[in-house]
Design a protein around this motif. Sequence first.
Motif, mmCIF file in Angstrom:
data_model
loop_
_atom_site.group_PDB
_atom_site.id
_atom_site.type_symbol
_atom_site.label_atom_id
_atom_site.label_comp_id
_atom_site.label_asym_id
_atom_site.label_seq_id
_atom_site.Cartn_x
_atom_site.Cartn_y
_atom_site.Cartn_z
ATOM 1 N N MET A 1 0.666 -1.190 0.099
ATOM 2 C CA MET A 1 0.172 0.124 0.035
ATOM 3 C C MET A 1 0.824 1.330 -0.092
ATOM 4 N N SER A 2 0.598 2.171 -0.830
ATOM 5 C CA SER A 2 1.342 3.438 -1.006
ATOM 6 C C SER A 2 1.082 4.406 0.178
ATOM 7 N N TRP A 3 2.077 5.383 0.167
ATOM 8 C CA TRP A 3 1.872 6.457 1.350
ATOM 9 C C TRP A 3 0.507 7.203 0.997
ATOM 10 N N PHE B 1 -2.682 7.487 3.428
ATOM 11 C CA PHE B 1 -3.052 8.654 3.823
ATOM 12 C C PHE B 1 -4.734 8.800 3.669
ATOM 13 N N THR B 2 -5.203 8.535 2.529
ATOM 14 C CA THR B 2 -6.451 8.775 2.333
ATOM 15 C C THR B 2 -7.452 7.612 3.036
ATOM 16 N N ARG B 3 -6.779 6.781 3.479
ATOM 17 C CA ARG B 3 -7.579 5.706 4.520
ATOM 18 C C ARG B 3 -7.441 6.051 6.029
ATOM 19 N N SER B 4 -6.743 7.250 6.289
ATOM 20 C CA SER B 4 -6.503 7.705 7.745
ATOM 21 C C SER B 4 -7.771 8.238 8.158
ATOM 22 N N ASN B 5 -8.491 8.785 7.495
ATOM 23 C CA ASN B 5 -9.675 9.460 7.944
ATOM 24 C C ASN B 5 -10.725 9.111 7.191
ATOM 25 N N ILE B 6 -12.093 8.837 7.614
ATOM 26 C CA ILE B 6 -13.381 8.533 7.055
ATOM 27 C C ILE B 6 -13.613 9.475 5.778
ATOM 28 N N TYR B 7 -13.500 10.619 6.045
ATOM 29 C CA TYR B 7 -14.076 11.890 5.126
ATOM 30 C C TYR B 7 -13.080 11.719 3.817
ATOM 31 N N LEU B 8 -11.860 11.715 4.307
ATOM 32 C CA LEU B 8 -10.627 11.529 3.163
ATOM 33 C C LEU B 8 -10.913 10.267 2.322
ATOM 34 N N TYR B 9 -11.292 9.201 3.021
ATOM 35 C CA TYR B 9 -11.493 7.932 2.232
ATOM 36 C C TYR B 9 -12.869 7.994 1.492
ATOM 37 N N LEU B 10 -13.864 8.682 1.863
ATOM 38 C CA LEU B 10 -15.119 8.838 1.215
ATOM 39 C C LEU B 10 -15.074 9.631 -0.033
ATOM 40 N N VAL B 11 -14.079 10.975 -0.062
ATOM 41 C CA VAL B 11 -13.817 11.656 -1.207
ATOM 42 C C VAL B 11 -12.740 10.929 -2.330
ATOM 43 N N SER B 12 -11.826 10.543 -1.517
ATOM 44 C CA SER B 12 -10.832 9.610 -2.542
ATOM 45 C C SER B 12 -11.598 8.430 -3.088
ATOM 46 N N VAL C 1 -17.015 -7.988 7.902
ATOM 47 C CA VAL C 1 -17.281 -6.694 7.436
ATOM 48 C C VAL C 1 -16.310 -5.822 8.390
ATOM 49 N N VAL C 2 -16.453 -6.266 9.779
ATOM 50 C CA VAL C 2 -15.460 -5.618 10.779
ATOM 51 C C VAL C 2 -14.001 -5.566 10.436
ATOM 52 N N ASP C 3 -13.556 -6.837 10.044
ATOM 53 C CA ASP C 3 -12.139 -6.996 9.571
ATOM 54 C C ASP C 3 -11.901 -6.243 8.460
ATOM 55 N N SER C 4 -12.852 -5.932 7.438
ATOM 56 C CA SER C 4 -12.430 -5.601 6.082
ATOM 57 C C SER C 4 -12.310 -4.070 6.475
ATOM 58 N N LEU C 5 -13.329 -3.286 7.530
ATOM 59 C CA LEU C 5 -13.126 -2.117 7.981
ATOM 60 C C LEU C 5 -11.907 -1.782 8.531
ATOM 61 N N ARG C 6 -11.628 -2.434 9.315
ATOM 62 C CA ARG C 6 -10.258 -2.518 9.949
ATOM 63 C C ARG C 6 -8.923 -2.290 9.360
ATOM 64 N N ARG C 7 -9.209 -3.058 8.056
ATOM 65 C CA ARG C 7 -8.233 -3.289 7.221
ATOM 66 C C ARG C 7 -8.175 -2.396 6.296
ATOM 67 N N GLY C 8 -9.345 -1.551 5.939
ATOM 68 C CA GLY C 8 -9.221 -0.720 5.014
ATOM 69 C C GLY C 8 -9.448 0.863 5.306
ATOM 70 N N ILE C 9 -10.026 1.198 6.545
ATOM 71 C CA ILE C 9 -9.912 2.408 7.057
ATOM 72 C C ILE C 9 -9.438 2.615 8.302
ATOM 73 N N PHE C 10 -8.194 3.452 8.398
ATOM 74 C CA PHE C 10 -7.657 3.378 9.769
ATOM 75 C C PHE C 10 -7.820 4.294 10.757
ATOM 76 N N GLN C 11 -9.039 4.868 10.736
ATOM 77 C CA GLN C 11 -9.373 6.018 11.824
ATOM 78 C C GLN C 11 -9.941 5.260 13.008
ATOM 79 N N LYS C 12 -9.357 5.812 13.943
ATOM 80 C CA LYS C 12 -9.750 4.859 15.473
ATOM 81 C C LYS C 12 -10.901 5.121 15.939
ATOM 82 N N LYS C 13 -11.656 4.009 16.323
ATOM 83 C CA LYS C 13 -12.935 4.064 16.891
ATOM 84 C C LYS C 13 -14.168 4.280 15.816
ATOM 85 N N LEU C 14 -13.619 4.042 14.591
ATOM 86 C CA LEU C 14 -14.580 4.392 13.459
ATOM 87 C C LEU C 14 -15.787 3.196 13.627
ATOM 88 N N ILE C 15 -15.422 2.154 14.078
ATOM 89 C CA ILE C 15 -16.278 0.790 13.948
ATOM 90 C C ILE C 15 -17.829 1.237 15.003
#
Length: 255
Positions: free
Chosen positions: A1-3, A7-18, A131-145
């Motif tokens: 996974m590239s930097w 970065f885009t997966r570090s925050n839910i809003y960045l993830y959604l836009v990207s 689904v929970v595993d996929s969310l944790r692997r795919g989006i890195f924002q804490k306490k998102l679940i």
Amino acid sequence: MSWLERFTRSNIYLYLVSKYLYQNYLYRFFYEKEFEILKFIKKDDKIILDIGSNNGVSARSIRLFNKENTIISFEPNKFLKKKLEQTQKKIINFKFYLFGVLDKNTKIKLFIPFYKNYSLDAQSSIKLSYVVDSLRRGIFQKKLIKRIKIKKIISEFKVIDNYNFNPFFVKIDTEGTEHLVLKGLKKTIKKFKPVLMIEKNDLNFFVMSKILKKMNYDIYSFKNQKLKKYIFTKNEHLNIICVNKFNKSLLKISF
């Protein structure tokens, strides 16, 4: 996974836009690099199976490197029909079915995660734990679940061996059920020996490896235009390339 992806997966809003930009515009530049393996597969009149197509972005990525062969996609989330129809207008020789692929014909629950009103459909699966595993692997924002809501729909799944598909390339990305997809494809794979591109998942990797071994497949990573025998690494995000031992001549590449 590239930097950039991290970065885009570090925050839910960045993830959604990207996600929106990638799926609609930037897939031409930021596709999953393993799709480049298609440049090295000898062309014939067989087809490409895209299992777990989501909104069709994988089919569009495939078309970057294969301009002609028919692509058949499978997606169990019926709410993605319009997006798949849009994909159908953008690329040639593309068909899709609104059912998923498993080792038996069935109708079961599909769990789709939502953040507020935004669908995180790429993380959908047939088990909540997947689904929970996929969310944790795919989006890195804490306490998102804790902020995620789950919508359940009844989706149809079928065994692909019951159809007369003749693939030379199969892409599988089904958020934890890749091993069950392989079981439902066993006869097709044994007959046509296609190259397989499978999202690597720690939850089922070793089960999947045993299935592939029984079908005479070796597992590789693809990097810098080369295939290298894959050694399992935990929490590594990539697609593995699987090649039948007796059909390596299908690829114009060094092993």
